[in-house]
Design an enzyme around this catalytic site. Structure first.
Site, PDB file in Angstrom:
ATOM      1  N   THR A  10       8.073  -9.285  24.160  1.00 49.58           N
ATOM      2  CA  THR A  10       8.042  -7.857  23.684  1.00 49.58           C
ATOM      3  C   THR A  10       6.692  -7.917  23.311  1.00 49.58           C
ATOM      4  O   THR A  10       6.078  -8.726  22.453  1.00 49.58           O
ATOM      5  CB  THR A  10       8.911  -7.126  23.010  1.00 49.58           C
ATOM      6  OG1 THR A  10       8.522  -5.904  22.834  1.00 49.58           O
ATOM      7  CG2 THR A  10       9.071  -7.992  21.650  1.00 49.58           C
ATOM      8  N   ASN A  12       5.743  -4.698  21.712  1.00 51.00           N
ATOM      9  CA  ASN A  12       6.030  -3.761  21.073  1.00 51.00           C
ATOM     10  C   ASN A  12       5.894  -4.021  19.610  1.00 51.00           C
ATOM     11  O   ASN A  12       6.709  -4.830  18.971  1.00 51.00           O
ATOM     12  CB  ASN A  12       7.228  -3.063  21.346  1.00 51.00           C
ATOM     13  CG  ASN A  12       7.570  -1.467  20.548  1.00 51.00           C
ATOM     14  OD1 ASN A  12       7.359  -1.712  19.409  1.00 51.00           O
ATOM     15  ND2 ASN A  12       7.838  -0.788  21.494  1.00 51.00           N
ATOM     16  N   ARG A  13       5.087  -3.562  18.838  1.00 49.99           N
ATOM     17  CA  ARG A  13       4.658  -3.971  17.397  1.00 49.99           C
ATOM     18  C   ARG A  13       5.719  -3.381  16.428  1.00 49.99           C
ATOM     19  O   ARG A  13       6.009  -3.758  15.415  1.00 49.99           O
ATOM     20  CB  ARG A  13       3.203  -3.453  17.082  1.00 49.99           C
ATOM     21  CG  ARG A  13       2.129  -4.400  17.699  1.00 49.99           C
ATOM     22  CD  ARG A  13       0.855  -3.943  17.299  1.00 49.99           C
ATOM     23  NE  ARG A  13       0.548  -2.546  18.022  1.00 49.99           N
ATOM     24  CZ  ARG A  13      -0.774  -1.875  17.724  1.00 49.99           C
ATOM     25  NH1 ARG A  13      -1.768  -2.252  17.149  1.00 49.99           N
ATOM     26  NH2 ARG A  13      -0.852  -0.744  18.390  1.00 49.99           N
ATOM     27  N   GLY A  14       6.353  -2.497  17.074  1.00 46.38           N
ATOM     28  CA  GLY A  14       7.532  -1.996  16.135  1.00 46.38           C
ATOM     29  C   GLY A  14       8.775  -2.759  16.261  1.00 46.38           C
ATOM     30  O   GLY A  14       9.310  -3.041  15.194  1.00 46.38           O
ATOM     31  N   ASP A  76      15.847  -4.115  26.279  1.00 44.68           N
ATOM     32  CA  ASP A  76      15.592  -3.097  26.858  1.00 44.68           C
ATOM     33  C   ASP A  76      16.443  -1.934  26.192  1.00 44.68           C
ATOM     34  O   ASP A  76      17.553  -2.194  26.081  1.00 44.68           O
ATOM     35  CB  ASP A  76      15.650  -2.931  28.289  1.00 44.68           C
ATOM     36  CG  ASP A  76      14.913  -1.725  29.077  1.00 44.68           C
ATOM     37  OD1 ASP A  76      13.692  -1.923  28.885  1.00 44.68           O
ATOM     38  OD2 ASP A  76      15.723  -0.944  29.936  1.00 44.68           O
ATOM     39  N   SER A  77      15.790  -0.795  25.887  1.00 46.79           N
ATOM     40  CA  SER A  77      16.642  -0.017  24.821  1.00 46.79           C
ATOM     41  C   SER A  77      16.204   1.440  25.462  1.00 46.79           C
ATOM     42  O   SER A  77      14.956   1.742  25.824  1.00 46.79           O
ATOM     43  CB  SER A  77      16.540  -0.348  23.475  1.00 46.79           C
ATOM     44  OG  SER A  77      14.968  -0.379  23.198  1.00 46.79           O
ATOM     45  N   PHE A 169       9.952   3.692  14.730  1.00 42.93           N
ATOM     46  CA  PHE A 169       9.009   4.087  15.961  1.00 42.93           C
ATOM     47  C   PHE A 169      10.042   4.645  16.930  1.00 42.93           C
ATOM     48  O   PHE A 169      10.961   4.915  16.948  1.00 42.93           O
ATOM     49  CB  PHE A 169       8.371   2.852  16.449  1.00 42.93           C
ATOM     50  CG  PHE A 169       9.572   1.435  16.879  1.00 42.93           C
ATOM     51  CD1 PHE A 169       9.667   1.565  18.252  1.00 42.93           C
ATOM     52  CD2 PHE A 169      10.147   0.684  15.944  1.00 42.93           C
ATOM     53  CE1 PHE A 169      10.783   0.558  18.473  1.00 42.93           C
ATOM     54  CE2 PHE A 169      11.078  -0.150  16.361  1.00 42.93           C
ATOM     55  CZ  PHE A 169      11.357  -0.285  17.581  1.00 42.93           C
ATOM     56  N   GLY A 170       9.305   4.925  18.191  1.00 40.51           N
ATOM     57  CA  GLY A 170       9.891   5.722  19.103  1.00 40.51           C
ATOM     58  C   GLY A 170      10.623   6.898  18.768  1.00 40.51           C
ATOM     59  O   GLY A 170       9.925   7.890  18.059  1.00 40.51           O
ATOM     60  N   HIS A 209      21.325   0.254  17.231  1.00 42.90           N
ATOM     61  CA  HIS A 209      21.737  -0.366  18.415  1.00 42.90           C
ATOM     62  C   HIS A 209      20.991  -1.997  18.716  1.00 42.90           C
ATOM     63  O   HIS A 209      21.749  -2.830  19.079  1.00 42.90           O
ATOM     64  CB  HIS A 209      21.438   0.239  19.637  1.00 42.90           C
ATOM     65  CG  HIS A 209      19.898   0.777  19.758  1.00 42.90           C
ATOM     66  ND1 HIS A 209      19.154   1.340  18.364  1.00 42.90           N
ATOM     67  CD2 HIS A 209      18.813   0.707  20.322  1.00 42.90           C
ATOM     68  CE1 HIS A 209      17.823   1.689  18.533  1.00 42.90           C
ATOM     69  NE2 HIS A 209      17.585   1.405  19.850  1.00 42.90           N
TER      70      HIS A 209
END
Length: 225
Positions: A10, A12-14, A76-77, A169-170, A209
């Site tokens: 990944t 994704n820095r978060g 994957d989320s 994040f997100g 999750h």
């Protein structure tokens, strides 16, 4: 014993610090968790054309394993809203599709805000008792000998009417975590509802999750030795 390396597939820095914390708590000390930025900074993006979280998670783990020659873990989320039939689901990260990008900054913090703004607008007329949702995550492990393991985790709650909190994040700022899940983690809010972006890191790791899926996967890896 020689240190075994596992690469997190990944950028994704978060996600990276969150996953590294959980894995460090669960995996044996002789396992070192690295990232694509550490071992393959020029790795091409993987086309996530799977129809499920499981499929996309495996696509990313397989690609990282093949590229680096290391065992790989990918996730994957996404957020699944009941009244929207499970959407945004696998399209969560690109829900606004650039169409609401008033900042012109593309992916990252601005994109998160755009996704959140679009989803809140779509749910504006939905009453509070019909805003149920859950986060879903599938973690996949692939190693060079062909072994593949997947584990799924979910966190249940509802969609708020406006963002709360500065962490995460997100969709974290607009997702209210179900009080029962917080109680199981020993966390008592001083007020409610509490968003995922308002949780201390140690509490979020227990109830999220991603935390649930990662811990279960790490336990299976530890049992394999």
């Amino acid at each position: 014993m020689a240190t075994r390396r596992i690469v997190l597939a990944t950028r994704n820095r978060g996600k990276v610090p969150e996953l590294q914390r959980i894995l460090a708590e669960s995996l044996p000390h002789e396992v070192e968790v690295v990232t694509l930025a550490d071992v393959a900074p020029d790795a091409p993006d993987v086309v996530e054309n799977g129809a499920t979280f499981e499929a996309n998670s495996l696509l990313k783990a397989r690609a990282a394993c093949e590229l680096t020659g290391l065992s790989a873990i990918a996730d994957d989320s996404g957020l699944c809203v009941d009244v929207m039939g499970g959407a945004p689901g696998i399209f969560s990260a690109r829900w606004s599709g650039g169409l609401v990008d008033s900042q012109g900054q593309g992916p990252g913090v601005a994109k998160d805000a755009d996704n959140n703004a679009l989803l809140l607008a779509q749910l504006a007329d939905v009453p509070d008792d019909a805003r149920g949702a859950h986060f879903a995550c599938v973690m996949s492990y692939v190693d060079p000998d062909g072994t593949e393991i997947t584990e799924r985790g979910e966190m249940h709650g509802s969609v708020l009417r406006e963002p709360q909190g500065e962490n995460g994040f997100g969709y974290d700022p607009i997702f209210a975590v179900r009080s029962g899940e917080l109680a199981e983690a020993g966390f008592t809010p001083v007020r409610g509802p509490v968003s995922s972006a308002e949780l201390p890191a140690e509490v979020k790791n227990r109830v999220s999750h991603r935390g649930k899926a990662t811990r279960t996967l790490a336990q299976r890896l530890s049992e394999r030795g």
